[in-house]
Design a protein around this motif. Sequence first.
Motif, mmCIF file in Angstrom:
data_model
loop_
_atom_site.group_PDB
_atom_site.id
_atom_site.type_symbol
_atom_site.label_atom_id
_atom_site.label_comp_id
_atom_site.label_asym_id
_atom_site.label_seq_id
_atom_site.Cartn_x
_atom_site.Cartn_y
_atom_site.Cartn_z
ATOM 1 N N GLU A 63 0.833 -1.210 0.000
ATOM 2 C CA GLU A 63 0.000 0.000 0.000
ATOM 3 C C GLU A 63 0.866 1.258 0.000
ATOM 4 O O GLU A 63 0.596 2.220 -0.728
ATOM 5 C CB GLU A 63 -0.905 -0.027 1.227
ATOM 6 C CG GLU A 63 -1.893 1.103 1.303
ATOM 7 C CD GLU A 63 -2.785 0.969 2.525
ATOM 8 O OE1 GLU A 63 -3.054 2.011 3.152
ATOM 9 O OE2 GLU A 63 -3.209 -0.166 2.850
ATOM 10 N N ALA A 64 1.944 1.256 0.792
ATOM 11 C CA ALA A 64 2.821 2.420 0.866
ATOM 12 C C ALA A 64 3.528 2.672 -0.467
ATOM 13 O O ALA A 64 3.616 3.818 -0.926
ATOM 14 C CB ALA A 64 3.857 2.227 1.974
ATOM 15 N N VAL A 65 4.024 1.618 -1.101
ATOM 16 C CA VAL A 65 4.691 1.777 -2.400
ATOM 17 C C VAL A 65 3.700 2.259 -3.446
ATOM 18 O O VAL A 65 4.001 3.167 -4.232
ATOM 19 C CB VAL A 65 5.376 0.455 -2.838
ATOM 20 C CG1 VAL A 65 5.851 0.548 -4.280
ATOM 21 C CG2 VAL A 65 6.536 0.136 -1.914
ATOM 22 N N ASN A 66 2.517 1.674 -3.472
ATOM 23 C CA ASN A 66 1.499 2.100 -4.437
ATOM 24 C C ASN A 66 1.135 3.569 -4.237
ATOM 25 O O ASN A 66 1.024 4.329 -5.206
ATOM 26 C CB ASN A 66 0.248 1.230 -4.331
ATOM 27 C CG ASN A 66 0.462 -0.153 -4.888
ATOM 28 O OD1 ASN A 66 1.372 -0.388 -5.673
ATOM 29 N ND2 ASN A 66 -0.370 -1.082 -4.463
ATOM 30 N N ASP A 67 0.956 3.985 -2.975
ATOM 31 C CA ASP A 67 0.637 5.392 -2.688
ATOM 32 C C ASP A 67 1.766 6.315 -3.140
ATOM 33 O O ASP A 67 1.527 7.378 -3.719
ATOM 34 C CB ASP A 67 0.368 5.595 -1.202
ATOM 35 C CG ASP A 67 -0.938 4.980 -0.735
ATOM 36 O OD1 ASP A 67 -1.784 4.628 -1.597
ATOM 37 O OD2 ASP A 67 -1.119 4.849 0.490
ATOM 38 N N PHE A 68 3.011 5.908 -2.884
ATOM 39 C CA PHE A 68 4.161 6.713 -3.274
ATOM 40 C C PHE A 68 4.227 6.858 -4.798
ATOM 41 O O PHE A 68 4.415 7.960 -5.319
ATOM 42 C CB PHE A 68 5.452 6.092 -2.747
ATOM 43 C CG PHE A 68 6.675 6.891 -3.084
ATOM 44 C CD1 PHE A 68 7.065 7.938 -2.276
ATOM 45 C CD2 PHE A 68 7.427 6.613 -4.213
ATOM 46 C CE1 PHE A 68 8.190 8.695 -2.587
ATOM 47 C CE2 PHE A 68 8.544 7.356 -4.529
ATOM 48 C CZ PHE A 68 8.926 8.399 -3.708
ATOM 49 N N LEU A 69 4.078 5.737 -5.521
ATOM 50 C CA LEU A 69 4.137 5.790 -6.986
ATOM 51 C C LEU A 69 3.000 6.620 -7.563
ATOM 52 O O LEU A 69 3.184 7.356 -8.533
ATOM 53 C CB LEU A 69 4.122 4.381 -7.571
ATOM 54 C CG LEU A 69 5.393 3.562 -7.338
ATOM 55 C CD1 LEU A 69 5.195 2.138 -7.836
ATOM 56 C CD2 LEU A 69 6.593 4.204 -8.001
ATOM 57 N N GLU A 70 1.834 6.512 -6.952
ATOM 58 C CA GLU A 70 0.697 7.310 -7.421
ATOM 59 C C GLU A 70 0.942 8.800 -7.175
ATOM 60 O O GLU A 70 0.676 9.633 -8.040
ATOM 61 C CB GLU A 70 -0.571 6.856 -6.691
ATOM 62 C CG GLU A 70 -1.838 7.444 -7.274
ATOM 63 C CD GLU A 70 -3.064 6.816 -6.644
ATOM 64 O OE1 GLU A 70 -3.902 7.582 -6.135
ATOM 65 O OE2 GLU A 70 -3.178 5.582 -6.670
ATOM 66 N N LYS A 71 1.492 9.122 -6.017
ATOM 67 C CA LYS A 71 1.771 10.515 -5.672
ATOM 68 C C LYS A 71 2.797 11.133 -6.623
ATOM 69 O O LYS A 71 2.720 12.302 -6.969
ATOM 70 C CB LYS A 71 2.283 10.588 -4.234
ATOM 71 C CG LYS A 71 2.636 11.980 -3.778
ATOM 72 C CD LYS A 71 3.131 11.967 -2.350
ATOM 73 C CE LYS A 71 3.572 13.340 -1.906
ATOM 74 N NZ LYS A 71 4.089 13.334 -0.534
ATOM 75 N N HIS A 72 3.768 10.333 -7.063
ATOM 76 C CA HIS A 72 4.853 10.839 -7.897
ATOM 77 C C HIS A 72 4.730 10.377 -9.342
ATOM 78 O O HIS A 72 5.730 10.367 -10.079
ATOM 79 C CB HIS A 72 6.199 10.394 -7.327
ATOM 80 C CG HIS A 72 6.445 10.947 -5.960
ATOM 81 N ND1 HIS A 72 6.786 12.271 -5.732
ATOM 82 C CD2 HIS A 72 6.355 10.384 -4.728
ATOM 83 C CE1 HIS A 72 6.912 12.473 -4.447
ATOM 84 N NE2 HIS A 72 6.649 11.348 -3.806
ATOM 85 N N ALA A 73 3.546 10.022 -9.787
ATOM 86 C CA ALA A 73 3.328 9.515 -11.137
ATOM 87 C C ALA A 73 3.788 10.517 -12.203
ATOM 88 O O ALA A 73 4.263 10.122 -13.268
ATOM 89 C CB ALA A 73 1.868 9.164 -11.337
ATOM 90 N N ASP A 74 3.666 11.809 -11.919
ATOM 91 C CA ASP A 74 4.066 12.827 -12.892
ATOM 92 C C ASP A 74 5.579 12.835 -13.123
ATOM 93 O O ASP A 74 6.048 13.316 -14.145
ATOM 94 C CB ASP A 74 3.583 14.204 -12.457
ATOM 95 C CG ASP A 74 4.138 14.619 -11.116
ATOM 96 O OD1 ASP A 74 4.224 13.755 -10.203
ATOM 97 O OD2 ASP A 74 4.468 15.810 -10.954
ATOM 98 N N ARG A 75 6.348 12.288 -12.201
ATOM 99 C CA ARG A 75 7.810 12.252 -12.332
ATOM 100 C C ARG A 75 8.304 10.997 -13.034
ATOM 101 O O ARG A 75 9.476 10.898 -13.390
ATOM 102 C CB ARG A 75 8.450 12.352 -10.952
ATOM 103 C CG ARG A 75 8.164 13.692 -10.312
ATOM 104 C CD ARG A 75 8.593 13.786 -8.870
ATOM 105 N NE ARG A 75 9.855 13.148 -8.576
ATOM 106 C CZ ARG A 75 10.253 12.841 -7.347
ATOM 107 N NH1 ARG A 75 9.476 13.098 -6.331
ATOM 108 N NH2 ARG A 75 11.415 12.267 -7.144
ATOM 109 N N LEU A 76 7.422 9.998 -13.212
ATOM 110 C CA LEU A 76 7.812 8.750 -13.853
ATOM 111 C C LEU A 76 7.905 8.944 -15.356
ATOM 112 O O LEU A 76 7.097 9.660 -15.949
ATOM 113 C CB LEU A 76 6.788 7.640 -13.549
ATOM 114 C CG LEU A 76 6.709 7.213 -12.089
ATOM 115 C CD1 LEU A 76 5.530 6.280 -11.879
ATOM 116 C CD2 LEU A 76 7.998 6.536 -11.680
#
Length: 79
Positions: A63-76
């Motif tokens: 859940e923490a990794v998914n939240d982090f990736l979602e939060k920073h999706a614009d940087r991917l």
Amino acid sequence: MAHSLTKAGAEQHGYPQGEGRERKTRSCRREIALRRHIAAKDKRQLRLLAASEGRRVNDYYIEAVNDFLEKHADRLPKL
């Protein structure tokens, strides 16, 4: 959109193949083993929370990794 810790997801986000060890879960998703180090106090608190909610501790990491990736999706990078 939530991301998951699958090999395809790792490749999609530019992580090299062969990182970690692959395994098949009951749901037949491919996942990569991930080593994580956290403070003993935090681990103890996660265990207590998981026991009280009837969940696995690993669910909180996912859940923490998914939240982090979602939060920073614009940087991917867009692949």
